[in-house]
Scaffold this motif. Structure first.
Motif, PDB file in Angstrom:
ATOM      1  N   ARG A  90      23.242  78.129  61.548  1.00  0.00           N
ATOM      2  CA  ARG A  90      23.754  78.696  60.302  1.00  0.00           C
ATOM      3  C   ARG A  90      25.110  78.073  59.980  1.00  0.00           C
TER       4      ARG A  90
ATOM      5  N   LYS B  43      30.513  78.965  49.682  1.00  0.00           N
ATOM      6  CA  LYS B  43      30.980  80.244  50.211  1.00  0.00           C
ATOM      7  C   LYS B  43      31.291  81.247  49.106  1.00  0.00           C
ATOM      8  N   PRO B  44      30.688  82.427  49.156  1.00  0.00           N
ATOM      9  CA  PRO B  44      30.997  83.462  48.156  1.00  0.00           C
ATOM     10  C   PRO B  44      32.224  84.244  48.595  1.00  0.00           C
TER      11      PRO B  44
ATOM     12  N   GLU C  14      23.654  79.335  52.647  1.00  0.00           N
ATOM     13  CA  GLU C  14      23.611  80.204  51.462  1.00  0.00           C
ATOM     14  C   GLU C  14      23.608  79.414  50.162  1.00  0.00           C
TER      15      GLU C  14
ATOM     16  N   GLN D 246      19.732  81.139  52.257  1.00  0.00           N
ATOM     17  CA  GLN D 246      20.284  82.490  52.411  1.00  0.00           C
ATOM     18  C   GLN D 246      20.746  83.037  51.067  1.00  0.00           C
TER      19      GLN D 246
ATOM     20  N   GLY E 258      23.135  85.861  49.939  1.00  0.00           N
ATOM     21  CA  GLY E 258      24.181  86.685  50.536  1.00  0.00           C
ATOM     22  C   GLY E 258      24.192  88.093  49.969  1.00  0.00           C
ATOM     23  N   ALA E 259      24.909  88.959  50.688  1.00  0.00           N
ATOM     24  CA  ALA E 259      24.980  90.370  50.302  1.00  0.00           C
ATOM     25  C   ALA E 259      25.415  90.539  48.844  1.00  0.00           C
ATOM     26  N   ARG E 260      26.383  89.725  48.440  1.00  0.00           N
ATOM     27  CA  ARG E 260      26.926  89.881  47.079  1.00  0.00           C
ATOM     28  C   ARG E 260      25.936  89.470  45.996  1.00  0.00           C
TER      29      ARG E 260
ATOM     30  N   LYS F  75      19.935  88.913  52.620  1.00  0.00           N
ATOM     31  CA  LYS F  75      20.872  89.876  53.195  1.00  0.00           C
ATOM     32  C   LYS F  75      20.900  91.151  52.360  1.00  0.00           C
TER      33      LYS F  75
ATOM     34  N   ASP G 222      22.860  91.109  61.558  1.00  0.00           N
ATOM     35  CA  ASP G 222      24.064  90.277  61.564  1.00  0.00           C
ATOM     36  C   ASP G 222      25.244  91.145  62.009  1.00  0.00           C
TER      37      ASP G 222
ATOM     38  N   MET H 199      21.844  87.127  63.554  1.00  0.00           N
ATOM     39  CA  MET H 199      22.654  86.052  62.986  1.00  0.00           C
ATOM     40  C   MET H 199      24.065  86.283  63.511  1.00  0.00           C
TER      41      MET H 199
ATOM     42  N   GLU I 142      28.042  84.645  64.035  1.00  0.00           N
ATOM     43  CA  GLU I 142      29.001  83.587  63.731  1.00  0.00           C
ATOM     44  C   GLU I 142      29.701  83.142  65.018  1.00  0.00           C
TER      45      GLU I 142
HETATM   46  C1  PEP Z   1      27.855  84.746  55.473  1.00  0.00           C
HETATM   47  O1  PEP Z   1      26.755  84.782  56.051  1.00  0.00           O
HETATM   48  O2  PEP Z   1      28.771  83.963  55.786  1.00  0.00           O
HETATM   49  C2  PEP Z   1      28.145  85.755  54.425  1.00  0.00           C
HETATM   50  C3  PEP Z   1      29.029  85.510  53.461  1.00  0.00           C
HETATM   51  O3  PEP Z   1      27.456  86.879  54.586  1.00  0.00           O
HETATM   52  P1  PEP Z   1      27.350  88.223  53.689  1.00  0.00           P
HETATM   53  O4  PEP Z   1      26.682  87.808  52.435  1.00  0.00           O
HETATM   54  O5  PEP Z   1      26.513  89.114  54.559  1.00  0.00           O
HETATM   55  O6  PEP Z   1      28.735  88.746  53.490  1.00  0.00           O
END
Ligand code: PEP
Ligand code: MN
Length: 339
Positions: free
Chosen positions: A127, A132-133, A165, A183, A185-187, A208, A270, A297, A299
């Motif tokens: 991963r 990046k969000p 993502e 991926q 993401g949660a957002r 997610k 995660d 998952m 990090e």
């Molecule tokens: C990520 O996997 O780095 C991440 C930003 O995850 P999440 O969407 O769960 O915050």
């Protein structure tokens, strides 16, 4: 659905409800009680919503029989889905899937170093974030297409599938070209345009759970992807927002057994984003495996102090390796394998 009429609803009201249902192609099966009448209705709910019936005169309540999600539901498929994510790795079978790597891809050297270390420890999927969000527009936003190339190279070198993502519909094609798993993401769990777009991409999707989303909303998002023809959806519980501030989010361990009851889709956990603190990651990871998760998952960063993103929740490679050994014992106890 079942329509429960109010006590002493008039014959005219009952007839009107039956007629409306029949006009929309439903078969009706009324049961006339002394005081109460209940109407069973079988048909396609896409044509007529429950709310329309609820508004009719004499109606007390409307109860759905089927879940609003279909393709993601256990009602449609009883056996658990096993998703082939490439390079011989499957998610949802008896071998646990462990996605590991840094939050963000920072350089080829950084990513390759970590990739080799997590592979040696027994992880089977890489991963890393290229897009990046971030909560702040001033935080590192990712290396974007350069990050995808870095990840692709490492995946090839380590012979491991990669997961990254995608945050924008315009990047789906590009990300799908490089990554084995996309991926969400949660957002973005309820970014319906993005869900539809990844539904068309032909690659497995890691979905997610949204920060404040219910199980039903989550499965409806899976349904969006699946309704576009992509049935390869993996759920990922990453903690939800609660009043607790001791951890970054609150890990909802019940999401694992609940999703197993409602859906045939595999679910991974995660613990990194759920806790936000590396110290708590091992306990939550072990709990998730014991609860029946299909994978994790996690990090991992070789120098968390200098990580461009999520350093505080990243495990050092040696800690990750030690955790994998402990997880192996728990996996065996619940009839799964890990290492
Ligand atoms: C990520 O996997 O780095 C991440 C930003 O995850 P999440 O969407 O769960 O915050
Ligand atoms: Mn992260």
């Amino acid at each position: 659905m079942i329509i429960i009429m109010k006590d002493n609803a008039s014959a005219k009201e009952i007839e009107a409800v039956e007629k409306t249902l029949e006009d929309f192609g439903f078969q009706t099966h009324p049961i006339y009680g002394e005081k109460k009448t209940v109407i069973g209705a079988i048909g396609d709910k896409r044509q007529l919503s429950m709310n329309q019936i609820l508004l009719m005169s004499g109606v007390e309540n409307v109860v759905p029989i089927m879940k609003p999600y279909k393709l993601a539901s256990k009602e449609l498929q009883k056996e658990q889905s096993v998703i082939d994510v490439g390079r011989g790795v499957k998610v949802g079978g008896s071998k646990l899937a462990v996605f590991a790597g840094p939050c963000a891809i920072e350089s080829q050297e950084q990513f390759t170093t970590i990739a080799r270390q997590v592979k040696d420890a027994g992880a089977n999927i890489l991963r890393g974030g290229a897009f990046k969000p971030r909560t702040s527009p001033y935080s590192f936003q990712g290396l974007e297409s350069e990050g995808l190339e870095i990840m692709y190279n490492s995946g090839k070198e380590c012979d491991m599938p990669i997961c990254t993502e995608v945050v924008d519909t315009r990047d789906v094609e590009l990300v799908a070209k490089y990554s084995d798993i996309l991926q969400i993401g949660a957002r973005n769990m309820q970014n319906f345009k993005l869900l539809r777009e990844v539904g068309k991409c032909g690659k497995p999707i890691l979905l997610k759970r949204g920060l404040a989303c219910t199980m039903e909303e989550w499965l409806m998002s899976a349904e969006y992807i699946m309704s576009e023809g992509n049935e390869n959806v993996i759920l990922c519980e990453r903690g939800i927002r609660t009043y607790e501030t001791a951890t970054r989010n609150t890990f909802d361990i019940s999401a694992i057994p609940v999703s197993k009851e409602l859906s045939h889709l595999p679910i991974i956990a995660d613990p990194s984003h759920a806790t936000g603190t590396y110290k708590y990651v091992p306990s939550v990871a072990k709990g998730a495996v014991a609860a029946g998760a299909d994978g994790l998952m996690i990090e991992v960063h070789n120098c968390p102090e200098k990580a461009a993103s999520d350093g505080p929740q990243s495990l050092k490679p040696e800690k990750f390796a030690a955790l994998m050994k402990e997880l192996d014992v728990i996996a065996k106890a619940v009839g799964k394998t890990l290492l």
